[in-house]
Design a protein around this motif. Structure first.
Motif, mmCIF file in Angstrom:
data_model
loop_
_atom_site.group_PDB
_atom_site.id
_atom_site.type_symbol
_atom_site.label_atom_id
_atom_site.label_comp_id
_atom_site.label_asym_id
_atom_site.label_seq_id
_atom_site.Cartn_x
_atom_site.Cartn_y
_atom_site.Cartn_z
ATOM 1 N N LYS A 452 3.678 -0.231 -0.100
ATOM 2 C CA LYS A 452 4.256 0.561 -0.792
ATOM 3 C C LYS A 452 4.503 0.173 -1.825
ATOM 4 N N LEU A 455 4.294 -4.093 -2.266
ATOM 5 C CA LEU A 455 2.623 -4.598 -2.507
ATOM 6 C C LEU A 455 3.481 -4.720 -4.453
ATOM 7 N N GLN A 456 3.962 -3.260 -4.241
ATOM 8 C CA GLN A 456 4.891 -2.945 -5.756
ATOM 9 C C GLN A 456 6.329 -4.033 -6.454
ATOM 10 N N GLU A 461 -1.335 -5.603 -8.167
ATOM 11 C CA GLU A 461 -1.368 -4.674 -8.547
ATOM 12 C C GLU A 461 -2.514 -4.100 -7.976
ATOM 13 N N LEU A 464 -2.921 -2.209 -4.613
ATOM 14 C CA LEU A 464 -2.237 -0.395 -5.797
ATOM 15 C C LEU A 464 -3.479 -0.126 -6.645
ATOM 16 N N LYS A 465 -4.407 -0.310 -7.265
ATOM 17 C CA LYS A 465 -5.071 0.631 -7.781
ATOM 18 C C LYS A 465 -6.727 0.971 -7.150
ATOM 19 N N SER A 468 -4.698 3.923 -2.014
ATOM 20 C CA SER A 468 -3.912 4.638 -1.445
ATOM 21 C C SER A 468 -3.649 4.975 -0.366
#
Length: 905
Positions: A452, A455-456, A461, A464-465, A468
């Motif tokens: 995570k 990815l950030q 994005e 990530l949207k 989970s």
């Protein structure tokens, strides 16, 4: 000999047991079985021998020593004597062992008798003759004359004969009927050819088969239930049942072709090992020369329809209509492939069924930015930027990366060329999102926290949207406490009781192929692993209905137990101090506090040192070093202080001035509060781990992981305490020195100065954590039950959708082989839908309406009734064999799953 068990009026006998060179005095109950033995019992309860030195105790003969008149010592003929208070299972076990010991000698005697000829008369025509023969494959094992033997085997066969000569039966061969297909009788191009046939028992036979020039020999062999050893002009053929055995042992037990061939040799008697042809001795080389690979593909085509709209063995029925797809990611570094194993000759036969196009994966990884991410929560090697660069020249593939769904069904896989880079997980997530049309999904990965962050950092994005993350339940204990709370499967919403370890269960099966696949070419390796995945997935499908029902019952029981425990704990507090709403707030506060610490929230900003604070601390160091005379450090501080003074247009402050002392106090106070904040966080983690580690035994792997974390946290805590003590004076109302006892718990008074003491509540933090865990577990159980209901409906709808497509396809075909193939598939689907709808009706009600039966109406009903009667009869016989004991009489020491789950919370 039978054991007798006496419940009342037992006589005691003391004797000496000699076992493994040691002597032990034992007192046992006994009953005299021999008339020649008389015993007298003295006042102490001991038995003496008066007639002879032999006694029988519970069916065991004991010989007394002559030099001991008061007690009889003996050496038992058996290793253990059953006592009266033994369990029924043990008694039944001894009974079975005794029966086998009694019948084994009779079996050996009968086996010897079968090797000898009794009489000189044909058992079929009753003619006296010296030339007698027998067939070792026929049920009737009697010796007959040659004409009767041929009459009994007038049809093509693969039986072996023996002739009585030289006082024993010796292998004998005679002419056998020609194998004729019958479909080429009118052809003028038919011919006969001798073929070495390996039967279903691994024995070799020379048989004459009829072929025709209008059809390939390999195709004609299949009509005889034989599989050719080569595509053109085969001289040896394998029986279909033999290769089915090989395929079954390969997929279930991972038996290699070499091991299978050696097992066939071991299966044959010593004499028959020499009765093989030259071609038969090359059976292993013929098998690995693409023969077995082609046969596995043939079996796959026979098991699954070729229609692309129908099931190809790669789809999970329970995921068909799920709102959120749940996947488990991981890599298996057992499944390597050596560079020396050869190059790729052609595309795999299972093209992109489970394994993706490796060229596309490699192309993506060549252009993807695998930027490093700080890993301060675990010691997992996955995602390591250093290790992922390594490439072994001896290995062309270093691992297999893949995913399973929440039902452990295989999804997508590909090979790794390096280490486990984060880019591989990113590629797989993008692929799964595209296949599911952007539907939301959840990923369970052992380094989900790093993934995570990655990815950030790289601006994904879009992923990530819709995605989970969580960490598998057992891998979670290898991470720090913040990761356990943020990414733990029991703390993650909408995950139910998914443990995330499904991919590990798959690796435990698939990894056993490593010794075989490491020597294969790339396409054969992919095909074998795909066959293994299809077989593994089919086993999951076969028991999917029972699995979903058992999970629902388990979730209901676990919810009931956890909810009871939660209510009992809440009832112990005064009214209004702790209820369900307050517990829900605790759950949210726990995550919020961790996120705030990770993001440097405003709650901690007041403790951040300003530039003025740093100047004051550096100035104190400057004055101290100037006295010590360290020129290098003094010069460095001089430049730093001068830069700040020139920027702010100020003169250097004297060390005795009130301004300097005031600024230094503020800076020291902030520095100590920062240290206390870190210590409080570490103490909280220590309390959490101490509470968790008490639930596991020292030998468990989870205990070792938690113990390793606990040692690391304690070490950090000691280091932070030492750092606090080195800060020194001056400061505002802060202790100069602290020790471990001062910060033993988060409720310690020293943390009150921070203004946000976690122990300010009247409820201890340890109890809070336990209540929060139970609350999360109850919530996950409720989610699990809802998920299972969705999956039951999804499973039924998927199979019904397959049946609709199949019936539509049947209307487009003529009465050919494909038609019959689909008929069988349709019968399977109708019977399965009927079974599942009856199984799930209790849980989903009448929400599903099955299609009317067309193919299986009144099929196999009589056989099913007969089978039920036969099973009932066998069960009654089994009860008699174990003296009427049932399974309920056998005590089970296994723990209840719900209790284990409560501990794992």
């Amino acid at each position: 000999m039978s054991h007798r068990y006496i419940k009342k009026r037992k006589s005691q006998f003391t004797y000496i047991v000699h076992k493994d060179g040691k002597s032990q005095k034992v007192t046992k109950s006994f009953k005299r079985e021999s008339a020649g033995v008389s015993t007298d019992t003295d006042q102490r309860g001991e038995t003496t021998c008066t007639a002879n030195n032999d006694l029988s105790i519970d069916g065991v003969q004991i010989r007394a020593q002559e030099d001991n008149a008061s007690s009889c010592s003996a050496k038992l003929e058996e290793e253990h004597v059953p006592s009266c208070d033994q369990k029924k299972y043990e008694k039944a076990k001894y009974k079975r062992l005794e029966n086998w010991a009694e019948v084994s000698k009779k079996l050996y005697k009968k086996g010897l008798q079968k090797q000898f000829l009794t009489g000189s008369t044909c058992k079929q025509c009753n003619i006296d003759t010296t030339d007698l023969y027998r067939c070792i494959d026929c049920i009737n094992y009697h010796a007959t004359c040659l004409p009767c033997l041929k009459k009994r085997h007038e049809f093509p066969h693969l039986h072996i004969f023996e002739k009585w000569m030289h006082g024993t039966f010796i292998g004998f061969s005679c002419s056998t009927p020609v194998w004729e297909d019958g479909s080429h009788q009118e052809c003028s191009t038919s011919y006969q050819k001798d073929i070495v046939v390996v039967d279903d028992k691994g024995r070799q036979h020379m048989r004459t088969l009829e072929f025709c020039a209008c059809e390939d020999e390999a195709v004609t062999l299949l009509q005889y239930d034989l599989w050719p050893s080569s595509p053109k002009h085969p001289r040896l053929a394998f029986h279909i049942d033999l290769l089915r055995w090989l395929n079954g042992l390969l997929l279930e037990c991972q038996v290699s072709a070499k091991g299978f061939c050696e097992a066939l040799k071991a299966r044959q008697p010593k004499l028959y090992k020499f009765l093989v042809t030259k071609e038969g001795k090359e059976i292993y080389k013929l098998l690995i020369n693409e023969t077995i690979h082609q046969f596995r593909q043939f079996l796959y085509c026979m098991d699954y329809p070729s229609d692309p709209t129908l099931d190809n063995g790669c789809t999970c029925p329970a995921c068909f209509q799920c709102e959120t797809k749940i996947f488990c990611f991981d890599a298996d570094f057992q499944l390597v492939r050596k560079t020396s194993s050869g190059q790729q000759w052609l595309s795999p036969k299972h093209q992109e069924r489970f394994f993706l196009d490796q060229k596309e994966v490699d192309s993506f990884m060549c252009t993807y930015n695998n930027s490093p991410v700080d890993n301060d929560c675990s010691d997992f090697q996955a995602g390591s930027n250093i290790r992922s660069k390594a490439k072994n020249k001896k290995l062309s593939e270093t691992a297999v990366f893949g995913a399973t769904c929440r039902h452990d069904y295989p999804q997508k896989f590909f090979s790794l060329k390096h280490g486990e880079r984060l880019g591989y997980a990113v590629y797989l997530m993008k692929l799964l999102l595209n296949e599911n049309n952007g539907q939301k999904m959840h990923v369970s990965y052992d380094i989900a926290c790093l993934l995570k962050k990655h990815l950030q950092k790289n601006g994904h994005e879009d992923i990530l949207k819709k995605v989970s993350f969580s960490i598998p339940i057992f891998h979670c204990y290898g991470h720090g406490v913040p990761c356990q709370i943020l990414y733990g499967p029991r703390r993650t919403k909408n995950l139910g009781l998914t443990d995330g370890e499904g991919i590990e269960r798959l690796w435990s099966y698939l990894g056993k192929f490593s010794s075989i696949t490491k020597e294969m070419s790339p396409e054969n390796r992919t095909d074998l692993l795909t066959d293994g995945l299809i077989y593994y997935g089919q086993k999951i499908k076969d028991k999917l209905g029972d699995t979903l029902v058992s999970k629902y019952k388990r979730a209901s029981k676990l919810e009931e137990n956890s909810n009871t425990s939660l209510l009992e704990m809440l009832s112990s507090f005064p009214d209004g101090e702790a209820d369900m709403d307050i517990v829900e707030e605790w759950v949210n506060e726990e995550k919020t506090s961790i996120l705030s610490r990770m993001q440097n929230s405003s709650n901690e900003s007041e403790y951040v040192l300003s530039k003025t604070d740093i100047y004051a601390l550096d100035l104190q160091k400057y004055y101290r070093i100037r006295c010590d005379g360290n020129e290098e450090d003094l010069s460095r501080l001089e430049k730093k202080l001068s830069a700040y003074e020139n920027k702010n247009k100020m003169k250097r402050i004297d060390k005795d001035s009130e301004t300097f002392i005031s600024c230094l106090k503020v800076a020291k106070t902030k520095e100590k509060k920062l240290a206390l904040t870190t210590i409080r966080q570490q103490v909280s983690e220590k309390q959490y781990l101490l509470k968790l580690i008490r639930k596991y035994a020292k030998g468990q792997s989870i205990y070792h992981r938690l113990s390793k974390q606990l040692k690391c946290v304690i070490k950090k805590e000691k280091k932070s305490i030492d750092g606090y003590n080195k800060i020194g004076e001056p400061c505002f109302n802060m202790p100069l020195i602290i020790c471990s006892d001062d910060v033993n718990t988060v409720e310690s008074e020293i943390f009150n100065c921070l203004g946000q003491n976690e122990g300010s509540s009247r409820i201890p933090s340890v109890l809070k954590q336990e209540i929060v865990q139970l609350k999360c577990l109850v919530t996950r159980c409720q989610e699990e039950k809802e998920l299972l209901k969705q999956e039951m409906s999804s499973t039924l709808n998927w199979y019904q959708d397959q049946l609709v497509k199949l019936r539509r396809r049947l209307g487009e075909l003529d009465t050919s082989g494909s038609f019959s193939h689909l008929i069988r598939e349709g019968m399977y689907l109708e019977m399965l839908i009927t079974h599942l709808s009856n199984l799930f009706q209790e849980y989903i009600g009448d929400t599903f309406t099955p299609l009317p039966l067309i193919l299986t109406e009144n099929v196999m009903s009589d056989d099913h009734k007969k089978m039920s009667e036969m099973l009932a009869y066998l069960a009654s016989v089994e009860d008699l064999l174990v003296d009427g004991d049932s399974d309920s009489d056998i005590e089970c020491d296994s723990e209840d799953e719900s209790d284990c789950e409560t501990e794992l919370a």
